[in-house]
Design a protein around this motif. Structure first.
Motif, short mmCIF file in Angstrom:
data_model
loop_
_atom_site.label_atom_id
_atom_site.label_comp_id
_atom_site.label_asym_id
_atom_site.label_seq_id
_atom_site.Cartn_x
_atom_site.Cartn_y
_atom_site.Cartn_z
N MET A 146 0.84 -1.18 0.00
CA MET A 146 0.00 0.00 0.00
C MET A 146 0.89 1.24 0.00
O MET A 146 1.92 1.28 0.63
CB MET A 146 -0.90 -0.05 1.22
N ASP A 147 0.45 2.28 -0.67
CA ASP A 147 1.23 3.51 -0.81
C ASP A 147 0.73 4.55 0.19
O ASP A 147 -0.14 5.34 -0.11
CB ASP A 147 1.11 4.02 -2.25
N SER A 148 1.29 4.54 1.39
CA SER A 148 0.88 5.50 2.42
C SER A 148 1.73 6.76 2.30
O SER A 148 2.81 6.74 1.70
CB SER A 148 1.03 4.88 3.80
N PRO A 149 1.28 7.89 2.89
CA PRO A 149 2.08 9.12 2.84
C PRO A 149 3.49 8.94 3.40
O PRO A 149 4.42 9.57 2.94
CB PRO A 149 1.27 10.10 3.68
N ALA A 150 3.66 8.05 4.37
CA ALA A 150 4.99 7.83 4.95
C ALA A 150 5.92 7.13 3.98
O ALA A 150 7.15 7.22 4.12
CB ALA A 150 4.87 7.01 6.24
N ASP A 151 5.38 6.43 2.98
CA ASP A 151 6.19 5.72 1.99
C ASP A 151 6.66 6.62 0.86
O ASP A 151 7.57 6.27 0.13
CB ASP A 151 5.40 4.56 1.38
N ARG A 152 6.03 7.78 0.70
CA ARG A 152 6.37 8.68 -0.40
C ARG A 152 7.39 9.72 0.06
O ARG A 152 7.37 10.16 1.22
CB ARG A 152 5.12 9.40 -0.90
N PRO A 153 8.25 10.18 -0.85
CA PRO A 153 9.20 11.23 -0.47
C PRO A 153 8.48 12.56 -0.28
O PRO A 153 7.40 12.79 -0.83
CB PRO A 153 10.15 11.30 -1.67
N CYS A 154 9.08 13.42 0.51
CA CYS A 154 8.55 14.77 0.71
C CYS A 154 8.71 15.54 -0.60
O CYS A 154 9.79 15.52 -1.20
CB CYS A 154 9.33 15.45 1.83
N ARG A 155 7.68 16.23 -1.04
CA ARG A 155 7.75 17.00 -2.28
C ARG A 155 8.03 18.46 -1.95
O ARG A 155 7.36 19.06 -1.13
CB ARG A 155 6.45 16.91 -3.06
N GLU A 187 5.42 20.19 0.95
CA GLU A 187 4.24 19.47 1.42
C GLU A 187 4.43 19.15 2.88
O GLU A 187 5.45 18.63 3.29
CB GLU A 187 4.02 18.20 0.60
N GLY A 188 3.45 19.53 3.69
CA GLY A 188 3.56 19.41 5.14
C GLY A 188 2.92 18.15 5.66
O GLY A 188 2.43 17.36 4.89
N PRO A 189 2.93 18.02 6.95
CA PRO A 189 3.49 18.93 7.95
C PRO A 189 5.02 18.91 7.92
O PRO A 189 5.61 17.96 7.43
CB PRO A 189 2.95 18.39 9.27
N VAL A 190 5.62 19.98 8.44
CA VAL A 190 7.08 20.09 8.40
C VAL A 190 7.64 20.59 9.73
O VAL A 190 6.95 21.25 10.50
CB VAL A 190 7.56 21.05 7.29
N GLU A 191 8.90 20.24 9.96
CA GLU A 191 9.72 20.81 11.02
C GLU A 191 10.91 21.46 10.35
O GLU A 191 11.51 20.87 9.46
CB GLU A 191 10.26 19.73 11.95
#
Length: 68
Positions: free
Chosen positions: A1-10, A22-26
């Motif tokens: 499954m392709d969850s947000p945690a599996d995708r790189p930050c854009r 793309e957030g959320p960010v620190e």
């Protein structure tokens, strides 16, 4: 499954503008402090003119209108 945690930050780079992340960010600042945004997209200032640094407040824009 392709969850947000599996995708790189854009991160979107704009000429003469902020970095759109793309957030959320620190963001870790030079002095070691960390600022956090939980928004779905944030604009990170690259010109250092922002009064809300590291977040962009559009200070990079030319405030003077050119005659038409």
């Amino acid at each position: 499954m392709d969850s947000p945690a599996d995708r790189p930050c854009r991160i979107s780079v704009q000429r003469r503008g902020p970095l759109l992340v793309e957030g959320p960010v620190e963001v870790e600042l030079e002095d070691g402090t960390t600022v956090v945004s939980d928004r779905f997209r944030v604009a990170v200032c690259t010109c250092r003119r922002s009064r809300r640094y590291p977040w962009c407040d559009t200070s990079h824009r030319d405030r003077e209108r050119k005659p038409s």
